[in-house]
Design an enzyme around this catalytic site. Structure first.
Site, PDB file in Angstrom:
ATOM      1  N   ASP A   6      -7.578  19.407 -13.660  1.00 53.96           N
ATOM      2  CA  ASP A   6      -7.965  18.061 -14.074  1.00 53.96           C
ATOM      3  C   ASP A   6      -7.713  17.984 -15.579  1.00 53.96           C
ATOM      4  OD1 ASP A   6      -9.254  15.763 -14.981  1.00 53.96           O
ATOM      5  OD2 ASP A   6     -10.919  15.939 -13.563  1.00 53.96           O
ATOM      6  N   ARG A  53       0.841  -1.212   0.000  1.00 53.03           N
ATOM      7  CA  ARG A  53       0.000   0.000   0.000  1.00 53.03           C
ATOM      8  C   ARG A  53       0.872   1.257   0.000  1.00 53.03           C
ATOM      9  NH1 ARG A  53      -1.340   1.814   4.744  1.00 53.03           N
ATOM     10  NH2 ARG A  53      -2.060  -0.174   5.599  1.00 53.03           N
ATOM     11  N   LYS A  82      -8.453   6.916 -18.593  1.00 55.56           N
ATOM     12  CA  LYS A  82      -8.784   7.417 -19.933  1.00 55.56           C
ATOM     13  C   LYS A  82      -7.578   7.336 -20.860  1.00 55.56           C
ATOM     14  CE  LYS A  82     -12.467   8.504 -17.528  1.00 55.56           C
ATOM     15  NZ  LYS A  82     -13.603   7.623 -17.446  1.00 55.56           N
ATOM     16  N   TYR A 114     -16.850  17.646 -14.580  1.00 50.62           N
ATOM     17  CA  TYR A 114     -17.295  16.252 -14.668  1.00 50.62           C
ATOM     18  C   TYR A 114     -18.317  15.986 -13.554  1.00 50.62           C
ATOM     19  CZ  TYR A 114     -17.107  11.216 -13.873  1.00 50.62           C
ATOM     20  OH  TYR A 114     -17.445   9.909 -13.650  1.00 50.62           O
TER      21      TYR A 114
HETATM   22  N1  PLP Z   1     -12.196  13.731 -14.251  1.00 53.37           N
HETATM   23  C1  PLP Z   1     -12.769  13.712 -15.451  1.00 53.37           C
HETATM   24  C2  PLP Z   1     -12.673  14.925 -16.330  1.00 53.37           C
HETATM   25  C3  PLP Z   1     -13.472  12.595 -15.882  1.00 53.37           C
HETATM   26  O1  PLP Z   1     -14.074  12.602 -17.074  1.00 53.37           O
HETATM   27  C4  PLP Z   1     -13.559  11.460 -15.017  1.00 53.37           C
HETATM   28  C5  PLP Z   1     -14.291  10.253 -15.420  1.00 53.37           C
HETATM   29  O2  PLP Z   1     -14.926  10.216 -16.439  1.00 53.37           O
HETATM   30  C6  PLP Z   1     -12.939  11.527 -13.768  1.00 53.37           C
HETATM   31  C7  PLP Z   1     -12.254  12.670 -13.424  1.00 53.37           C
HETATM   32  C8  PLP Z   1     -13.033  10.381 -12.798  1.00 53.37           C
HETATM   33  O3  PLP Z   1     -12.159   9.339 -13.144  1.00 53.37           O
HETATM   34  P1  PLP Z   1     -12.359   7.815 -12.713  1.00 53.37           P
HETATM   35  O4  PLP Z   1     -13.568   7.311 -13.414  1.00 53.37           O
HETATM   36  O5  PLP Z   1     -11.074   7.162 -13.123  1.00 53.37           O
HETATM   37  O6  PLP Z   1     -12.541   7.809 -11.236  1.00 53.37           O
END
Ligand code: PLP
Length: 382
Positions: free
Chosen positions: A171, A47, A196, A99
């Site tokens: 982000d 961890r 992604k 998001y």
């Molecule tokens: N940030 C953005 C812009 C996203 O589109 C997403 C998920 O689609 C996330 C964060 C969250 O990521 P995760 O699904 O890996 O937790």
């Protein structure tokens, strides 16, 4: 080696001290031998640290130009992790059209009394200035925004946020550091859902946080270990493998996205196309100034409301109906009922998300096939 493309292909290659394995071997061990009871080796407990996580963290640090990275179990845990840098009751400013999962997390953390949050249209100078006047501790930026692909000037917002003492977090999930380098533009922290583009094959969930200062890296790593949100060895191994082809994948997907965006502007059933690579997009000049390309995400609106949008999705064959992005395969989603359903309807409308908005994550398939798939679906709703 100075080129990022070379560095990410080479990350961890030829570094196995035990057997000379070319790619890094997978270390699944949860625990490691201590040489003596009073001295531990480089690794002691999975961890806290793991060789596969470390090699991925180094590659991601290099890509973003940070002081270090923390690799987490998901993009959401990466976002939650940075909230540990601020105190209880501190104010967080986030984009009003961020998001949906980020919106939900911040809203519910605020409802718990852990933070205060204000969702702001960061493209509205008066609204942004008013929000910054409330002295936020953390400013979250997401560009292009999800799903409306609104672009903000990262450097300008970071400069203004810094002037009031806020930590700035970008982000960068939609672009990756190969298209936008937030730390170079003044951000303190760049984070991503590695689920992604970084992994790129829709087969792991992960996240990462890269910080510019060693102090932030240390604090973030401490909290990630304390809360147990570090990524698994297997996911890190897979993610590093995906990362090696990021440059090729992104170039191919972006080229397809440009062709699709142009095609969409020519369809009579399309009432709006949101793609920052189009010269007509309001953020196009910012994209040219701050990014090395517009990326491969876009959204568009069809005439006929929710039923036409639903019919359109269901008529596609190559584009798959799924709520993710950044993989080699092309996806479509209907934010109203899928990615953004966790937002209150009023918040969705306030953010400009209509029920006929469709979002595409353009993959690396053949351009002609993708265009034909879309053309066929347009005929199904005409
Ligand atoms: N940030 C953005 C812009 C996203 O589109 C997403 C998920 O689609 C996330 C964060 C969250 O990521 P995760 O699904 O890996 O937790």
């Amino acid at each position: 080696m100075t080129d990022h493309k070379t560095k990410i292909v080479q990350a961890g290659i030829g570094t196995d001290p035990a057997h000379g394995s070319l790619p890094p071997p997978l270390y699944l061990s949860s625990t490691y031998l201590w040489p003596t009871p009073s001295e531990k080796g480089q690794y002691d407990y999975g961890r806290s640290n793991n060789p596969n996580r470390d090699v991925l963290a180094d590659a991601l640090t290099e890509l973003d130009g940070g002081a270090g990275a923390v690799v987490t179990s998901s993009g959401m845990s990466a976002i939650d992790l940075v909230l540990n840098l601020i105190k209880a009751d501190d104010l967080v400013i986030a984009p009003h059209d961020c998001y949906g999962g980020t919106h939900r997390l911040l809203t519910h953390r605020a409802a718990q009394g852990r933070i205060r949050v204000a969702f702001v249209d960061q493209n509205n100078p008066a609204a942004l200035a008013a929000a910054l006047a409330s002295k936020p501790a953390l400013v979250i930026i997401e560009t292009p925004s999800n799903p409306l692909m609104r672009v903000v000037d990262v450097k300008a917002i970071c400069t203004a946020a810094k002037a009031v003492g806020a930590i700035t977090v970008v982000d960068n999930t939609f672009l990756s550091p190969l298209r936008l380098r937030p730390l170079d533009l003044g951000a303190d922290i760049a984070l991503q859902s590695t689920t992604k583009y970084i992994n790129g094959h829709s087969d792991i969930i992960g996240g990462c946080v890269v910080a510019k200062s060693a102090e932030h890296v240390e604090q973030l790593a401490w909290w990630a270990n304390a809360a147990g949100i570090t990524a698994s060895a297997f996911d890190c191994h897979q993610t590093l493998r995906g990362l090696r082809t990021l440059s090729l994948r992104l170039d191919a997907a972006e080229s397809n996205a440009k062709a699709i965006a142009t095609f969409l502007t020519q369809q009579s059933q399309v009432t709006a196309v949101h793609y920052p690579g189009l010269a007509t997009h309001t953020g196009h000049d910012i994209v040219k100034a701050q990014q090395s390309g517009p990326g491969a995400m876009l959204s568009f609106e069809v005439a006929g409301g929710l039923s036409a949008a639903t019919q359109f999705c269901q008529s596609l064959e190559i584009f798959k109906l799924a709520a993710s992005l950044g993989g080699v395969e092309s996806l479509i989603c209907l934010p109203e009922t899928m990615t953004h359903r966790g937002m209150a309807e009023t918040a969705r409308r306030e953010a400009g998300i209509s029920d006929s908005l469709l979002r595409l994550s353009v993959g690396i398939e053949d351009e002609t096939d993708l265009l034909a798939d879309l053309a066929k679906s347009f005929s199904s709703i005409s």
